[in-house]
Design an enzyme around this catalytic site. Structure first.
Site, mmCIF file in Angstrom:
data_model
loop_
_atom_site.group_PDB
_atom_site.id
_atom_site.type_symbol
_atom_site.label_atom_id
_atom_site.label_comp_id
_atom_site.label_asym_id
_atom_site.label_seq_id
_atom_site.Cartn_x
_atom_site.Cartn_y
_atom_site.Cartn_z
ATOM 1 N N CYS A 78 0.809 -1.223 0.000
ATOM 2 C CA CYS A 78 0.000 0.000 0.000
ATOM 3 C C CYS A 78 0.840 1.269 0.000
ATOM 4 C CB CYS A 78 -0.956 0.000 1.187
ATOM 5 S SG CYS A 78 -0.127 0.096 2.769
ATOM 6 N N ASP A 86 2.446 2.595 2.635
ATOM 7 C CA ASP A 86 2.549 3.261 3.932
ATOM 8 C C ASP A 86 3.985 3.181 4.440
ATOM 9 O OD1 ASP A 86 -0.184 3.787 3.930
ATOM 10 O OD2 ASP A 86 -0.665 2.016 5.123
ATOM 11 N N CYS A 129 -2.351 6.019 5.531
ATOM 12 C CA CYS A 129 -3.781 6.206 5.764
ATOM 13 C C CYS A 129 -4.073 6.486 7.239
ATOM 14 C CB CYS A 129 -4.546 4.972 5.291
ATOM 15 S SG CYS A 129 -4.201 3.496 6.273
ATOM 16 N N CYS A 152 -1.840 -2.356 8.798
ATOM 17 C CA CYS A 152 -1.367 -1.129 9.455
ATOM 18 C C CYS A 152 -0.868 -1.438 10.867
ATOM 19 C CB CYS A 152 -2.481 -0.092 9.504
ATOM 20 S SG CYS A 152 -3.041 0.452 7.875
#
Length: 124
Positions: A33, A35, A58, A102
């Site tokens: 993603c 991140d 995010c 995350c």
């Protein structure tokens, strides 16, 4: 999608920023993603006395980075080693399954910071 605790940590992150005199620094990226998380820890004796983070990602990534600082400050190095992505998500009251990466990233960056501290301190 997110509970109130996650939203609060996103809107009002705890311990955001950097520690210029950090004893350990961790960098981690989620290639799927994009991140990026950076964690700075300060250690006295066998205990983490402070932690700060810089995260680009995010809202869930910011919230989990915020929470991982709360989970490691005041803990011994061994206790901090035991912090998992599942523990980070649970401390936030849960995350949607599509955002568990995350929490894993937050736990991973803590492990990298602990490894960096051990290397700097002359340990394994």
């Amino acid at each position: 999608m997110y509970n109130e605790t996650v939203i609060d940590h996103f809107k009002h992150p705890r311990n955001a920023g950097r520690l210029d005199d950090a004893d350990g620094v961790g960098d981690a990226t989620n290639p799927a993603c994009g991140d990026i998380a950076k964690l700075f820890i300060k250690v006295a004796g066998d205990r983490i006395t402070d932690a700060r983070f810089q995260t680009f990602g995010c809202s869930a990534c910011i919230a989990t980075s915020s929470m991982v600082t709360l989970l490691c400050i005041g803990r011994t190095l061994a206790e901090a080693r035991a912090v998992t992505g599942e523990a980070v998500a649970a401390a936030l009251g849960g995350l949607p399954s599509g955002k568990m990466h995350c929490a894993s990233l937050a736990a991973d960056v803590l492990q990298v910071a602990l490894d960096d501290y051990a290397k700097r301190a002359g340990g394994a």
